[in-house]
Design an enzyme around this catalytic site. Structure first.
Site, mmCIF file in Angstrom:
data_model
loop_
_atom_site.group_PDB
_atom_site.id
_atom_site.type_symbol
_atom_site.label_atom_id
_atom_site.label_comp_id
_atom_site.label_asym_id
_atom_site.label_seq_id
_atom_site.Cartn_x
_atom_site.Cartn_y
_atom_site.Cartn_z
ATOM 1 N N ASN A 194 0.684 -1.251 -0.237
ATOM 2 C CA ASN A 194 0.057 0.105 0.102
ATOM 3 C C ASN A 194 0.776 1.336 -0.317
ATOM 4 O OD1 ASN A 194 -1.661 2.293 0.560
ATOM 5 N ND2 ASN A 194 -3.441 0.908 2.079
ATOM 6 N N CYS A 219 -2.599 4.981 -0.309
ATOM 7 C CA CYS A 219 -3.304 5.284 0.382
ATOM 8 C C CYS A 219 -2.853 7.290 0.723
ATOM 9 C CB CYS A 219 -3.041 4.485 1.681
ATOM 10 S SG CYS A 219 -4.880 5.120 3.132
ATOM 11 N N ASN A 269 -5.691 2.697 -6.999
ATOM 12 C CA ASN A 269 -6.056 3.160 -5.467
ATOM 13 C C ASN A 269 -7.480 4.498 -5.920
ATOM 14 O OD1 ASN A 269 -6.901 3.729 -2.731
ATOM 15 N ND2 ASN A 269 -4.664 2.529 -2.448
#
Lengths: 296, 306
Positions: free
Chosen positions: B129, B132, B194
């Site tokens: 990730n 984010c 994302n």
């Protein structure tokens, strides 16, 4: 066990200003839903509005398989819901969440005594099914029901049918007590006497001693005042909270709510959908200035 | 006609089918236990997990937008130790193929978590990730600079033998440069995209709606952006792509496959319809039957104009 049930609309009626009561055939939710639990409804099979809408179970009848929801048109989603006609279908996930503590459940519950249910606006919705269930359990609840005006008292008919006495309060005095429902609570001008059909008649009575238990649902500011009233008197109670949520089952973590650390027992946010929507009254940090915001 | 083969090799992660639950949409699996058979999806990318437990951002955390939603959860999670000891065994017992999603605050922390996952049993791959938008430290910062992307991927590859799949942010000027950096560092696959950074305003209160001010936009509203970015990257980079961003139907999923995705991830749509993954899978299978296709790689990249 919660499920995704295809509910069929039986009727969808405007019962007060901008407020509708929808009657649905949803046998599983009707038989498994408890007071204070909610359904997560997909009001239209479209991408706009995208998300489901949570609604407290307003009333339910396991025998006929019917479920009732009370809603106010606030935005696109509830606006589309108001257009549903008999025979239309609506996806409903439910019953979801933790409901109210009832007599006979695993926890000791003082509600069997003189419990008071304080509802404001469409926040009256979960308290109607609660009142019906409390009466059925042999309790003697009194419902205090507040709204801006007589035109907003959507639940009077259904409240009368629960068997619990109720008293209305309106800000403009057009029906019942003039003032807020919390003013009415504090005035003690209400009783548990069975004047069920005459909510306008108020009297000072022996039942004006503090309630043994308070259930509440409504605007944040109203619940904050109810909580302060309860705290000042050491009265236990429960509040049903509201939040925008995406999933309704605890996965998205969107409906976070800060509880008092001592109440939650752990560091972190409670999730209204999964840990609530009903919480102990003394566990919640209410925002007395909290306002609501319409959904798209 | 031969049997349809829906399995996918996503850079060394074996998926029985191409439909994956996106990170953040499924928690650690238990919340949807009543609605979804965990073994029925290709894989579950679990909730973004950090080295230590995180409280997340103050509410309000979500707001609905036209055909989408903004979220600013802020990576609330119980930390990697709780994931490995409590959640992973339950996911495995449910038959899930698990892709761990990790969010470090430093390159070293990414590598440390990857090593912890490597030492545990039952994770099929690691999604990084680096995208984010809702956390101050780490997060999108890592995914916005090709040099940092290279550094993170290299460090994680050195710490684990599991397939490594960075999840790319759309909030960059040149998505291809980021993808190339990941490829050069040895990434096994790419996950994209994302959420897009956005915000909403409460006009009554005259302030931002979200407690975090900004949030990540997801849902059908972002599908065209996701398709464009996957198309661009697939043209330039050889890595298999897990594509997602607003998929709610099999038609959407097929579009993603045709611009270059080898598998698809479903996020926001699962909030609305927990049965979405099964419907998407069934629709893909139906399309393959109608077009007499037996393998998904006949679809992947089919819409590319060369």
């Amino acid at each position: 066990m919660p499920l995704d049930e295809r509910a069929v609309v039986i009727s969808n009626t405007c019962v007060a200003r901008d407020t509708y009561e929808i009657e649905l055939l949803a046998p599983v939710i009707a038989s498994e839903g408890k007071p204070g639990q909610f359904v997560h409804a997909h009001v239209a099979p479209t991408s706009a509005p995208l998300l489901r809408r949570p609604f407290s179970i307003y009333d339910a009848d396991p025998l006929s398989g019917k479920v009732w929801l009370l809603y106010r048109v606030r935005g696109l989603g509830t606006g589309m819901m108001a257009c549903l006609r008999p025979g239309d279908e609506m996806d409903m996930m439910g019953p979801l969440g933790r409901g109210f503590t009832l007599p006979g459940c695993e926890h000791p519950c003082p509600a069997l005594g003189a419990s008071v249910l304080v509802g404001g606006g469409v926040g009256i919705a979960p308290l109607v099914y609660l009142a019906r269930s409390l009466v059925k359990a042999g309790a003697s609840p009194v419902v205090l029901y507040g709204a801006s005006s007589q035109e907003d008292l959507a639940a009077r008919g259904r409240l009368s049918d629960t068997g619990a006495p109720y008293h209305a309060a309106t800000l403009d005095g057009s029906a019942g007590f003039r003032g807020t429902v919390v003013d009415l609570l504090e005035s003690r001008m209400w009783s548990a006497s069975p004047r069920r059909k005459s909510p306008g008649r108020l009297e000072r009575s022996a039942a004006a001693s503090p309630p043994s238990f308070i259930y509440t649902c409504g605007p944040e500011q109203m619940m904050a005042t109810v909580a302060a009233y309860a705290q000042a008197r050491g009265t236990p109670g429960e509040a049903s909270l509201e939040a925008h949520m995406a999933c309704g089952v605890g996965a998205c973590l969107g409906c976070a709510r800060k509880l008092k650390p001592s109440a939650h027992g752990e560091i972190g946010y409670a999730k209204i959908c999964r840990d609530g929507p009903v919480f102990p009254l003394d566990a919640v940090e209410f925002d007395a200035a909290g306002g609501e915001e319409a959904r798209p | 006609m031969s049997e349809i083969d829906l399995s996918v090799n996503l850079g060394g992660i074996h998926l029985v089918n191409p439909v994956v639950m996106a990170s953040g949409a499924f928690g650690y699996g238990s919340d949807y236990a009543d609605f979804v058979d965990m073994a029925s999806v290709g894989a579950i990318c679990v909730k973004g997990t950090t080295r230590r437990p995180r409280l997340g951002n103050p509410p309000p955390r979500i707001v609905e937008t036209p055909c989408g939603m903004l979220n600013a959860i802020g990576l609330e999670n119980p930390g990697i130790e709780a994931f490995l000891s409590e959640h992973l065994p339950r996911l495995r017992a449910g038959g899930a193929t698990v892709i761990a999603n990790i969010a470090g605050t430093s390159v070293e922390e990414f590598a440390e978590m990857a090593a912890m996952i490597d030492a545990a049993d039952g994770v099929a791959g690691i999604e990084l990730n680096i995208s984010c938008p809702n956390v101050r430290e780490g997060g999108m910062h890592f995914g916005s600079d090709p040099g940092l992307v290279h550094e993170v991927v290299m460090a994680v590859k050195g710490a684990t033998s599991l397939p490594v799949m960075p999840k790319l942010s759309p909030n960059v000027g040149d998505i291809v440069a980021i993808a190339r950096a990941a490829e050069a560092a040895g990434a096994d696959a790419l996950s994209m995209i994302n959420t897009l950074v956005g915000m909403a305003v409460n006009i009554d209160a005259r302030r931002p709606v979200l407690g975090n001010v900004f949030g990540g936009l997801s849902g059908p509203a972002i599908k065209p952006v996701a398709l464009r970015m996957i198309y661009e990257v697939h043209r330039e980079v050889r890595l298999p792509i897990l594509g997602g961003g607003g998929i709610i139907s099999s038609r959407d999923a097929l579009e993603f496959l045709m611009v270059g995705a080898s598998a698809v991830s479903i996020g926001t749509a699962a909030f609305v319809n927990p049965g979405c993954t099964a419907q998407v899978l069934s629709g893909i299978r139906g399309y393959m039957e109608r077009h007499e296709l037996t393998r998904l790689d006949r679809i992947t990249g089919a819409a590319l104009i060369r």
